[in-house]
Design a protein around this motif. Sequence first.
Motif, mmCIF file in Angstrom:
data_model
loop_
_atom_site.group_PDB
_atom_site.id
_atom_site.type_symbol
_atom_site.label_atom_id
_atom_site.label_comp_id
_atom_site.label_asym_id
_atom_site.label_seq_id
_atom_site.Cartn_x
_atom_site.Cartn_y
_atom_site.Cartn_z
ATOM 1 N N ILE A 1 -6.458 -3.095 9.722
ATOM 2 C CA ILE A 1 -6.431 -2.647 11.116
ATOM 3 C C ILE A 1 -7.801 -2.813 11.752
ATOM 4 O O ILE A 1 -7.918 -3.174 12.936
ATOM 5 N N SER A 2 -8.859 -2.589 10.985
ATOM 6 C CA SER A 2 -10.213 -2.778 11.496
ATOM 7 C C SER A 2 -10.454 -4.227 11.907
ATOM 8 O O SER A 2 -11.082 -4.501 12.941
ATOM 9 N N ILE A 3 -9.931 -5.178 11.119
ATOM 10 C CA ILE A 3 -10.049 -6.596 11.471
ATOM 11 C C ILE A 3 -9.323 -6.876 12.785
ATOM 12 O O ILE A 3 -9.839 -7.565 13.677
ATOM 13 N N LEU A 4 -8.121 -6.325 12.914
ATOM 14 C CA LEU A 4 -7.332 -6.553 14.128
ATOM 15 C C LEU A 4 -8.016 -5.953 15.352
ATOM 16 O O LEU A 4 -7.998 -6.544 16.445
ATOM 17 N N GLN A 5 -8.633 -4.790 15.188
ATOM 18 C CA GLN A 5 -9.332 -4.163 16.313
ATOM 19 C C GLN A 5 -10.575 -4.964 16.704
ATOM 20 O O GLN A 5 -10.880 -5.119 17.892
ATOM 21 N N LYS A 6 -11.280 -5.480 15.714
ATOM 22 C CA LYS A 6 -12.499 -6.237 15.993
ATOM 23 C C LYS A 6 -12.196 -7.547 16.709
ATOM 24 O O LYS A 6 -12.994 -8.012 17.541
ATOM 25 N N HIS A 7 -11.051 -8.146 16.410
ATOM 26 C CA HIS A 7 -10.689 -9.438 17.001
ATOM 27 C C HIS A 7 -9.514 -9.286 17.969
ATOM 28 O O HIS A 7 -8.643 -10.161 18.042
ATOM 29 N N CYS A 8 -9.500 -8.183 18.706
ATOM 30 C CA CYS A 8 -8.359 -7.882 19.588
ATOM 31 C C CYS A 8 -8.221 -8.861 20.752
ATOM 32 O O CYS A 8 -7.147 -8.974 21.339
ATOM 33 N N ARG A 9 -9.278 -9.576 21.095
ATOM 34 C CA ARG A 9 -9.172 -10.556 22.180
ATOM 35 C C ARG A 9 -8.464 -11.828 21.723
ATOM 36 O O ARG A 9 -7.963 -12.589 22.545
ATOM 37 N N ILE A 10 -8.446 -12.052 20.411
ATOM 38 C CA ILE A 10 -7.787 -13.243 19.865
ATOM 39 C C ILE A 10 -6.415 -12.883 19.299
ATOM 40 O O ILE A 10 -5.432 -13.595 19.539
ATOM 41 N N ILE A 11 -6.353 -11.794 18.539
ATOM 42 C CA ILE A 11 -5.090 -11.352 17.926
ATOM 43 C C ILE A 11 -4.528 -10.219 18.787
ATOM 44 O O ILE A 11 -5.040 -9.094 18.753
ATOM 45 N N LYS A 12 -3.499 -10.506 19.527
ATOM 46 C CA LYS A 12 -2.949 -9.538 20.496
ATOM 47 C C LYS A 12 -1.519 -9.150 20.117
ATOM 48 O O LYS A 12 -0.888 -9.779 19.272
#
Length: 414
Positions: A29-40
């Motif tokens: 989840i931390s990875i997804l939050q950090k890259h939220c502009r790419i992984i939406k």
Amino acid sequence: MLDLEVVPERSLGNEQWEFALGMPLAQAISILQKHCRIIKNVQVLYSEQTPLSHDLILNLTQDGIKLLFGACNQRLKVIEVYDLSKVKLKYCGVHFNTQAIAPTIEQIDQSFGATHPGVYNAAEQLFHLNFRGLSFSFQLDSWNEAPKYEIPHGATVKRMYISAGNNLQDTKAPVMPLACFLGNVYAECVDVLRDGVGPLGLRLRLLTAGCGPGVMADAKVRAVERNIYFGDSCQDVLSALGSPHKVFYKSEDKMKIHSPSPHKQVPSKCNDYFFNYFTLGVDLLFDSSTHLVKKFVLHTNFPGHYNFNIYHRCDFKIPLVIKKEGAAAQGEDCTLTTYSKWDQIQELLGHPMEKPVVLHRSSSANNTNPFGSTFCFGLQRMIFEVMQNNHIASVTLYGAPRPSSRARTEAIGH
């Protein structure tokens, strides 16, 4: 469109990030939050009433990827790519799925080489081709009769799975990889130490990524045991567990109103404070005057709770001695765990004499909690926070001050 490297039996990722099998849920989840502009457009899927009977899933809808986490250990066990048209995939640096390269059976053979014959599933109308740690599912809608061994030419991949071992159906999450420790300490299990009256402290089996002197190649997971007791000082705790992730000072004690003490309305001159160990799933409350441990809080991290994903799941065991009635009756040993439900606990400990305290959590006075309230019951110097699905959200232990050396020896031998 994401461009990702496939590593069978290990991971899916790129140079910036990687979803690795065995990775804790919070780290993904931390990875997804950090890259939220790419992984939406990420969905969290779980069973509200029976969270232990179904995997917890992170669904990356925009990229056609599902991350399946074990219901109990909450570590990544399967990576599924269910829509290959939404992502680019490569193996050993060579693409086998892009907008220009279709993932046909011929392309898979060229990229991954030979393997055992595929297995046809008539119910799904899918042909499964298995490599070690990697599986491909081919759609056979246009064929009237399924082939026995060979997948027809031109068949394209409908789904891809990365997992540990050879059998996708029976796969389990592997142990956490060394790359996922990131300098943190994790709790493999937590045993509650107690005497005949109530809890005395905790025995924690800790996992850390240790290494030889200056040799990173020799790094391996090391296990150590640490005991923490009521009445231990800050220095005792810091030397045993290391620095906490956060120190939280209580601004007010909202439970004080339930105390019969006449001085409960008198404001205190200093505040009690917590040591928050998020990767252990444990909080320790220190008295502001003595700076000694007076409470432990163990978190189960069930989805559907307000604090979900703040703490890693604490896999605890609480031993109980249930006294049977009758002259010749003997005590019966029982154990409460992270996965015990409130009905089972009441059968062992009896029903509380008082009604529960209803706990409302929200980020501010004007916000509502979409998960609803929880209920706190007190039994045998333990407070159980119960969710509406009957699972335990947390257990708070409070008890006597620091025991004598003899009591400690008896607790350790219990």
